[in-house]
Design a protein around this motif. Structure first.
Motif, short mmCIF file in Angstrom:
data_model
loop_
_atom_site.label_atom_id
_atom_site.label_comp_id
_atom_site.label_asym_id
_atom_site.label_seq_id
_atom_site.Cartn_x
_atom_site.Cartn_y
_atom_site.Cartn_z
N ALA A 1 22.63 -60.77 -75.39
CA ALA A 1 22.58 -61.75 -74.30
C ALA A 1 22.67 -61.08 -72.94
O ALA A 1 21.88 -61.38 -72.03
N HIS A 2 23.61 -60.16 -72.78
CA HIS A 2 23.78 -59.49 -71.49
C HIS A 2 22.58 -58.61 -71.16
O HIS A 2 22.19 -58.53 -69.99
N ARG A 3 22.02 -57.97 -72.16
CA ARG A 3 20.83 -57.15 -71.90
C ARG A 3 19.67 -58.01 -71.43
O ARG A 3 18.80 -57.53 -70.68
N LEU A 4 19.65 -59.27 -71.82
CA LEU A 4 18.58 -60.19 -71.43
C LEU A 4 18.93 -60.98 -70.17
O LEU A 4 18.16 -61.84 -69.74
N GLY A 5 20.10 -60.71 -69.60
CA GLY A 5 20.48 -61.37 -68.36
C GLY A 5 21.13 -62.72 -68.54
O GLY A 5 21.25 -63.48 -67.57
N ARG B 1 38.05 -61.86 -75.16
CA ARG B 1 38.18 -61.19 -73.86
C ARG B 1 37.88 -59.71 -73.98
O ARG B 1 37.21 -59.12 -73.12
N ARG B 2 38.37 -59.09 -75.05
CA ARG B 2 38.13 -57.66 -75.23
C ARG B 2 36.65 -57.37 -75.48
O ARG B 2 36.13 -56.34 -75.05
N ILE B 3 35.98 -58.29 -76.16
CA ILE B 3 34.54 -58.13 -76.38
C ILE B 3 33.79 -58.26 -75.06
O ILE B 3 32.78 -57.59 -74.83
N GLY B 4 34.30 -59.13 -74.17
CA GLY B 4 33.66 -59.35 -72.89
C GLY B 4 32.95 -60.67 -72.76
O GLY B 4 32.21 -60.90 -71.79
N VAL B 5 33.15 -61.58 -73.74
CA VAL B 5 32.51 -62.90 -73.69
C VAL B 5 32.86 -63.59 -72.37
O VAL B 5 34.00 -63.58 -71.92
N ASP B 6 31.86 -64.19 -71.76
CA ASP B 6 32.01 -64.71 -70.39
C ASP B 6 32.80 -66.01 -70.31
O ASP B 6 33.60 -66.20 -69.39
N SER C 1 13.43 -68.32 -71.55
CA SER C 1 14.31 -67.69 -70.57
C SER C 1 15.45 -68.67 -70.35
O SER C 1 15.23 -69.81 -69.93
N ILE C 2 16.68 -68.25 -70.67
CA ILE C 2 17.82 -69.14 -70.60
C ILE C 2 18.95 -68.48 -69.83
O ILE C 2 18.94 -67.28 -69.57
N ASP C 3 19.94 -69.29 -69.47
CA ASP C 3 21.06 -68.81 -68.67
C ASP C 3 22.29 -68.48 -69.52
O ASP C 3 23.06 -67.59 -69.18
N VAL D 1 29.44 -61.39 -83.40
CA VAL D 1 29.76 -61.86 -82.04
C VAL D 1 29.50 -60.76 -81.02
O VAL D 1 28.92 -61.00 -79.95
N GLU D 2 29.93 -59.54 -81.32
CA GLU D 2 29.68 -58.42 -80.41
C GLU D 2 28.19 -58.20 -80.20
O GLU D 2 27.74 -57.97 -79.07
N SER D 3 27.41 -58.30 -81.27
CA SER D 3 25.97 -58.07 -81.18
C SER D 3 25.28 -59.15 -80.34
O SER D 3 24.44 -58.84 -79.48
N ILE D 4 25.64 -60.41 -80.58
CA ILE D 4 25.05 -61.50 -79.80
C ILE D 4 25.39 -61.32 -78.33
O ILE D 4 24.53 -61.50 -77.45
#
Length: 236
Positions: free
Chosen positions: A176-180, A198-203, A145-147, A169-172
């Motif tokens: 990641a977001h589905r796992l929180g 940014r368009r992909i939504g990377v934090d 469980s990671i952040d 990159v989109e898949s990762i």
């Protein structure tokens, strides 16, 4: 919203030769691993940051991450020492993160899983670094469980021009977001790559486009020189 605010620093170690020139990790870390010196390096780094420079770092209010080697993940004495430092440091643990790689945990799965859980329970954040670089990356998400998930730079560099890298990159990011977990893209070196991410939504983004490495002392506005260097991450 895209704020462009530098929100995190990754503290990286450098060596200095007899002429005062910096020696990059690729030149000395393999030798340190070969001769069993990584635990000494890891211990020096955590002592420097969490003890000797703790007051300065605490006053600066920065959030930062430190890298842990495979030896650190498998050594009970080092883990006990680090936990004691975390219990005693004045730096809020919510500002402290640790980064581990797939290669570091591959032979230390049980020990690493327990240690990561302990660090997160104490309030620290943990990132899985260089994600996607190995064949078993997604499998580790079942054990940890990671952040944060740091997307390996080999996929990020050409995300604007290479369709396969874009899909990876989109898949990762989606997994990641589905796992929180939140995502960090490494090696962001130009505006077009940053815009695509940014368009992909990377934090978060990390790389020379975001910020150049600088001495930790400079970051903390201190006079004493140091060989530790942070690289900036920018908050999306």
């Amino acid at each position: 919203a895209d704020t462009g605010v530098v929100s995190h620093c990754e503290i990286l170690v450098r060596m200095v030769d007899h002429r005062g020139a910096l020696i990059m990790p690729a030149a000395f870390i393999p030798a340190a691993e070969r001769y069993g010196l990584m635990l000494q390096i890891d211990r020096w780094v955590v002592d420097e940051v969490l003890a000797r420079r703790a007051a300065q770092i605490c006053a600066a209010g920065i959030r930062f991450s430190l890298n842990l080697s495979a030896d650190a993940l498998g050594d009970a004495e080092f883990q006990t020492h680090l936990i004691r430092l975390l219990e005693e440091t004045p730096v809020p643990l919510s500002r402290i993160g640790f980064e581990i790689t797939e290669t570091a945990i591959i032979n230390q799965m049980e020990s690493a899983s327990h240690f990561v859980a302990t660090l997160r329970k104490m309030g620290c954040e943990v990132a899985l670094d260089d994600f996607g670089n190995g064949l078993s990356s997604f499998g580790y998400l079942k054990a940890f469980s990671i952040d944060y998930i740091k997307i390996d730079g080999s996929f990020v560099r050409q995300v604007e021009s290479n369709f396969v890298d874009l899909i990876i990159v989109e898949s990762i990011h989606q997994v990641a977001h589905r796992l929180g977990a939140r995502t960090i893209a490494e090696y962001v070196e130009d505006a077009s790559t940053a815009e695509r991410l940014r368009r992909i939504g990377v934090d978060l983004m990390q790389g020379y486009y975001v910020g150049q490495p600088q001495p930790l002392a400079q970051l903390l506005d201190a006079a004493a020189p140091t060989v530790a260097q942070p690289t900036a991450l920018t908050e999306r």
